[in-house]
Design a protein around this motif. Structure first.
Motif, PDB file in Angstrom:
ATOM      1  N   GLY A  27       5.645   2.488 -11.138  1.00 59.05           N
ATOM      2  CA  GLY A  27       5.189   2.491  -9.749  1.00 59.05           C
ATOM      3  C   GLY A  27       5.781   3.589  -8.893  1.00 59.05           C
ATOM      4  N   GLU A  28       6.508   4.528  -9.519  1.00 56.52           N
ATOM      5  CA  GLU A  28       7.249   5.522  -8.741  1.00 56.52           C
ATOM      6  C   GLU A  28       6.343   6.426  -7.914  1.00 56.52           C
ATOM      7  OE1 GLU A  28       9.639   4.535 -12.464  1.00 56.52           O
ATOM      8  OE2 GLU A  28       7.549   5.100 -12.056  1.00 56.52           O
ATOM      9  N   VAL A  29       5.232   6.879  -8.497  1.00 59.92           N
ATOM     10  CA  VAL A  29       4.365   7.807  -7.765  1.00 59.92           C
ATOM     11  C   VAL A  29       3.659   7.094  -6.625  1.00 59.92           C
ATOM     12  CG1 VAL A  29       2.425   9.405  -7.948  1.00 59.92           C
ATOM     13  CG2 VAL A  29       4.072   9.244  -9.817  1.00 59.92           C
ATOM     14  N   LEU A  30       3.141   5.914  -6.901  1.00 60.74           N
ATOM     15  CA  LEU A  30       2.460   5.160  -5.838  1.00 60.74           C
ATOM     16  C   LEU A  30       3.431   4.784  -4.727  1.00 60.74           C
ATOM     17  CD1 LEU A  30      -0.202   3.951  -4.900  1.00 60.74           C
ATOM     18  CD2 LEU A  30       0.359   1.866  -6.163  1.00 60.74           C
ATOM     19  N   ALA A  31       4.657   4.442  -5.078  1.00 60.05           N
ATOM     20  CA  ALA A  31       5.653   4.070  -4.069  1.00 60.05           C
ATOM     21  C   ALA A  31       6.030   5.243  -3.173  1.00 60.05           C
ATOM     22  CB  ALA A  31       6.899   3.502  -4.744  1.00 60.05           C
ATOM     23  N   SER A  32       5.787   6.476  -3.644  1.00 58.13           N
ATOM     24  CA  SER A  32       6.136   7.655  -2.850  1.00 58.13           C
ATOM     25  C   SER A  32       5.095   7.989  -1.783  1.00 58.13           C
ATOM     26  CB  SER A  32       6.301   8.874  -3.770  1.00 58.13           C
ATOM     27  OG  SER A  32       5.040   9.345  -4.238  1.00 58.13           O
ATOM     28  N   VAL A  33       3.956   7.304  -1.808  1.00 55.81           N
ATOM     29  CA  VAL A  33       2.876   7.599  -0.860  1.00 55.81           C
ATOM     30  C   VAL A  33       3.313   7.216   0.559  1.00 55.81           C
ATOM     31  CG1 VAL A  33       0.554   6.886  -0.187  1.00 55.81           C
ATOM     32  CG2 VAL A  33       1.072   7.357  -2.588  1.00 55.81           C
ATOM     33  N   ALA A  51      -4.016  -2.200  -1.739  1.00 57.56           N
ATOM     34  CA  ALA A  51      -3.511  -1.302  -2.784  1.00 57.56           C
ATOM     35  C   ALA A  51      -3.124  -2.130  -3.994  1.00 57.56           C
ATOM     36  CB  ALA A  51      -2.315  -0.501  -2.277  1.00 57.56           C
ATOM     37  N   VAL A  52      -3.681  -1.764  -5.152  1.00 51.45           N
ATOM     38  CA  VAL A  52      -3.457  -2.501  -6.394  1.00 51.45           C
ATOM     39  C   VAL A  52      -3.055  -1.510  -7.479  1.00 51.45           C
ATOM     40  CG1 VAL A  52      -4.469  -4.070  -8.104  1.00 51.45           C
ATOM     41  CG2 VAL A  52      -5.220  -4.170  -5.718  1.00 51.45           C
ATOM     42  N   ALA A  53      -2.139  -1.925  -8.349  1.00 48.02           N
ATOM     43  CA  ALA A  53      -1.746  -1.100  -9.492  1.00 48.02           C
ATOM     44  C   ALA A  53      -1.815  -1.943 -10.752  1.00 48.02           C
ATOM     45  CB  ALA A  53      -0.327  -0.562  -9.296  1.00 48.02           C
ATOM     46  N   THR A  54      -2.188  -1.313 -11.871  1.00 39.45           N
ATOM     47  CA  THR A  54      -2.160  -1.988 -13.164  1.00 39.45           C
ATOM     48  C   THR A  54      -1.116  -1.337 -14.058  1.00 39.45           C
ATOM     49  OG1 THR A  54      -3.828  -0.562 -14.225  1.00 39.45           O
ATOM     50  CG2 THR A  54      -4.624  -2.503 -13.021  1.00 39.45           C
ATOM     51  N   LEU A  59       6.828  -1.903  -5.530  1.00 41.59           N
ATOM     52  CA  LEU A  59       5.582  -1.879  -4.776  1.00 41.59           C
ATOM     53  C   LEU A  59       5.335  -3.112  -3.913  1.00 41.59           C
ATOM     54  CD1 LEU A  59       3.309  -0.290  -7.519  1.00 41.59           C
ATOM     55  CD2 LEU A  59       4.202   0.814  -5.456  1.00 41.59           C
ATOM     56  N   HIS A  60       5.850  -4.275  -4.319  1.00 41.61           N
ATOM     57  CA  HIS A  60       5.624  -5.463  -3.492  1.00 41.61           C
ATOM     58  C   HIS A  60       6.163  -5.301  -2.070  1.00 41.61           C
ATOM     59  CE1 HIS A  60       4.407  -8.921  -6.407  1.00 41.61           C
ATOM     60  NE2 HIS A  60       3.677  -7.838  -6.578  1.00 41.61           N
TER      61      HIS A  60
END
Length: 255
Positions: free
Chosen positions: A62-68, A75-78, A92-93
């Protein structure tokens, strides 16, 4: 590159450190990788800021998404690998993003047209039909993928020549698959970049973390090759490889 640390010390350290998540900071000072000119994380963040519902496929830790800077309202991640699922959830939570434990293969566990933005950084494989299905009309897929024969100098050091493997991950094949799924490719760029491994510990860590490079890699299995490569680095300097990356952006036609 000469070091005062022994082969055994370097290998033991790299073989014991955690490789959970998709953070490569352990390699700082031990390996270098030239970055693509397009700046994926920044460009993805800009698109996230304009989205209303977004999906990050194979998020890793989740590192890249968390940097947004600004996530969309939904927002959902798999992610498939359990240690990464736990790490991504912790990251991310707190940002309000949901992490779904899901296998890498189809189908995606979402309804048709659920997202106006789908992203993925270094997916193992892009399943274009599923991407097109979960995109809303007018929606965008934005991804950075590993390109053809990436780091093959290192792979072939351990496995020998891989002529068939060098043919994979062709950006033009990605274009054809995207178009076959009904998407319009609006941007497709390939760059080849320099990567250096400064000590044998960096090699061990990298192969333990990026498990598909040398499938089934263990220190015990490849000890003679590791020792030989250590001696080569000590005498000749960093082991140099070529990293390939391509950027693809595709849109689903508006209804």
């Amino acid at each position: 590159m000469s070091t005062d640390r022994s082969f055994e010390e370097l290998v033991a350290e790299a073989d014991s450190v955690s490789v959970a998540g998709w953070d490569f900071s352990w390699l700082d000072g031990r390996a270098t990788e030239e970055r693509p000119s397009w700046g994926y994380a920044r460009a993805m963040g800009e698109r996230m800021g304009r989205a209303s519902a977004a999906l990050d496929i194979q998020t890793g830790g989740g590192e890249v998404l968390a940097s947004v800077p600004k996530l969309p309202p939904l927002a959902v991640a798999t992610e498939a690998w359990p240690p990464n699922v736990a790490k991504a959830t912790a990251l991310l939570h707190p940002r309000g993003a949901v992490v779904v434990a899901d296998q890498e293969e189809p189908p995606l566990p979402f309804a048709d047209g659920a997202f106006d933005l789908v992203v993925s950084r270094h997916p193992v494989k892009a399943y274009w039909t599923e991407i097109a299905r979960v995109l809303a009309p007018g929606g965008t897929y934005f991804s950075q993928e590993v390109g053809p024969a990436s780091v093959f100098e290192l792979i072939e050091y351990f496995l020998g020549p891989q002529p068939e493997g060098r043919k994979g991950r062709d950006p033009e094949a990605a274009r054809a698959e995207a178009e076959a799924a009904g998407l319009e490719v609006v941007d497709l760029r390939l760059e080849k970049l320099r990567t250096e491994f400064l000590d044998i510990g960096a090699v061990v860590y990298f192969l333990r973390k990026v498990i598909w490079m040398v499938p089934g890699f263990t220190v015990a299995e490849y000890l003679p090759q590791l020792r030989s490569l250590h001696e080569q680095i000590e005498k000749e300097g960093p082991f140099v490889a070529t990293t390939a990356r391509f950027l693809v952006e595709a849109r689903k036609p508006a209804a």
